[in-house]
Write a protein that holds these residues in place. Structure first.
Motif, PDB file in Angstrom:
ATOM      1  N   VAL A  36       0.835  -1.210   0.000  1.00 28.66           N
ATOM      2  CA  VAL A  36       0.000   0.000   0.000  1.00 28.66           C
ATOM      3  C   VAL A  36       0.869   1.258   0.000  1.00 28.66           C
ATOM      4  CG1 VAL A  36      -1.936  -1.154   1.140  1.00 28.66           C
ATOM      5  CG2 VAL A  36      -0.243   0.044   2.524  1.00 28.66           C
ATOM      6  N   SER A  37       0.211   2.395  -0.193  1.00 31.83           N
ATOM      7  CA  SER A  37       0.945   3.664  -0.287  1.00 31.83           C
ATOM      8  C   SER A  37       1.485   4.094   1.084  1.00 31.83           C
ATOM      9  CB  SER A  37       0.027   4.760  -0.830  1.00 31.83           C
ATOM     10  OG  SER A  37      -0.963   5.078   0.143  1.00 31.83           O
ATOM     11  N   LYS A  38       2.471   4.973   1.037  1.00 31.81           N
ATOM     12  CA  LYS A  38       3.044   5.522   2.276  1.00 31.81           C
ATOM     13  C   LYS A  38       1.994   6.300   3.068  1.00 31.81           C
ATOM     14  CE  LYS A  38       7.942   5.876   1.186  1.00 31.81           C
ATOM     15  NZ  LYS A  38       9.113   6.752   1.069  1.00 31.81           N
ATOM     16  N   ASP A  39       1.065   6.955   2.347  1.00 28.77           N
ATOM     17  CA  ASP A  39       0.005   7.707   3.029  1.00 28.77           C
ATOM     18  C   ASP A  39      -0.865   6.799   3.879  1.00 28.77           C
ATOM     19  OD1 ASP A  39       0.816  10.138   2.068  1.00 28.77           O
ATOM     20  OD2 ASP A  39      -0.606  10.174   0.389  1.00 28.77           O
ATOM     21  N   GLU A  40      -1.221   5.621   3.333  1.00 29.73           N
ATOM     22  CA  GLU A  40      -2.041   4.678   4.106  1.00 29.73           C
ATOM     23  C   GLU A  40      -1.316   4.221   5.367  1.00 29.73           C
ATOM     24  OE1 GLU A  40      -4.633   1.588   2.532  1.00 29.73           O
ATOM     25  OE2 GLU A  40      -4.164   2.352   0.524  1.00 29.73           O
ATOM     26  N   ILE A  41      -0.038   3.940   5.237  1.00 32.20           N
ATOM     27  CA  ILE A  41       0.741   3.492   6.396  1.00 32.20           C
ATOM     28  C   ILE A  41       0.907   4.625   7.398  1.00 32.20           C
ATOM     29  CG2 ILE A  41       2.986   2.578   7.154  1.00 32.20           C
ATOM     30  CD1 ILE A  41       0.984   0.628   5.660  1.00 32.20           C
ATOM     31  N   ASP A  46      -0.418   7.022  12.503  1.00 34.68           N
ATOM     32  CA  ASP A  46      -1.007   8.152  13.236  1.00 34.68           C
ATOM     33  C   ASP A  46      -2.162   7.687  14.120  1.00 34.68           C
ATOM     34  OD1 ASP A  46       0.799   9.834  12.036  1.00 34.68           O
ATOM     35  OD2 ASP A  46      -0.628  10.692  10.591  1.00 34.68           O
ATOM     36  N   ALA A  47      -2.985   6.767  13.599  1.00 32.89           N
ATOM     37  CA  ALA A  47      -4.119   6.251  14.374  1.00 32.89           C
ATOM     38  C   ALA A  47      -3.639   5.497  15.611  1.00 32.89           C
ATOM     39  CB  ALA A  47      -4.990   5.345  13.501  1.00 32.89           C
ATOM     40  N   ILE A  48      -2.586   4.710  15.455  1.00 29.21           N
ATOM     41  CA  ILE A  48      -2.022   3.977  16.600  1.00 29.21           C
ATOM     42  C   ILE A  48      -1.482   4.954  17.637  1.00 29.21           C
ATOM     43  CG2 ILE A  48      -0.142   2.437  17.333  1.00 29.21           C
ATOM     44  CD1 ILE A  48      -0.527   0.963  14.608  1.00 29.21           C
ATOM     45  N   ASN A  49      -0.732   5.954  17.179  1.00 30.36           N
ATOM     46  CA  ASN A  49      -0.182   6.957  18.103  1.00 30.36           C
ATOM     47  C   ASN A  49      -1.278   7.729  18.818  1.00 30.36           C
ATOM     48  OD1 ASN A  49       2.590   6.494  17.787  1.00 30.36           O
ATOM     49  ND2 ASN A  49       2.655   7.692  15.910  1.00 30.36           N
TER      50      ASN A  49
END
Length: 199
Positions: A36-41, A46-49
């Protein structure tokens, strides 16, 4: 054995530490991350943080929250005089999915397990007793797991709560002995709550 790069090996080792993730699952997750793209990762990272930074325990019931009080304790429609005691925050989610409990919760954040060195003092029991004494609680439902630790915890709670003059019940039919609430389906949990018995 697969010949992975050092960074992939390190990521797989980190993922395997997550509950329910074996090496094969970790490898599939890594392959997804690479596809997947870097944006998705970045969004995932960010969601985990954000979860780690913002989520805390409710100051009343110990459920997960991003405020001082969780959504359930803040909900004026809930029956504040009926408390359902559970061992883990995931148990709250399981009972809420069943959709028929309108009271509030108290999360112990564990269970009594002498063999693992966990006793009553390791659980969030004192706050529960304060709530019962101060808030005119009508009923306490003990919904700890049906395994040895859950039953031990239920017996201990019954012993200390009954003298406070509150109706104490235990979830009943539906949950097999030795099972965990978080893995039960909504219908089973619903039936267990309906068939709770006075202790």
């Amino acid at each position: 054995m697969a010949n992975y790069t050092d960074s992939i090996d390190k990521l797989i080792e980190s993922l395997v530490k997550l509950p329910g993730i074996g090496r094969r699952s970790a490898e599939r997750i890594v392959n997804y991350i690479l596809s997947v793209s870097k944006d998705e990762i970045k969004n995932l990272s960010d969601a985990i943080n954000k979860v780690k930074e913002n989520v805390r325990f409710c100051s009343i019931c110990n459920n997960l929250s991003e405020q001082d009080l969780c959504k359930i304790c803040n909900d004026a429609r809930r029956q504040k005089d009926v408390i359902c005691i559970v061992g883990k925050t995931s148990d709250v989610t399981a009972i809420e999915k069943a959709g028929n409990f309108t009271g509030v919760y108290h999360v112990l954040l564990g269970s009594i397990a002498p063999l693992e060195g966990r006793g009553p003092s390791d659980l969030k029991i004192e706050g529960l007793l304060q709530r019962i004494r101060q808030n005119h609680i009508k009923e306490v439902i003990i919904a700890t797991d049906a395994d040895t630790e859950g039953e031990t915890t239920a017996m201990y709670l019954t012993k200390i709560i009954k003298p406070l003059g509150v109706s104490v019940s235990r979830i009943g039919l539906g949950l097999p002995v030795g099972s965990n609430l978080e893995y039960a389906d909504a219908t089973t949990i619903s039936k267990s709550l309906e068939s709770r018995r006075t202790i």
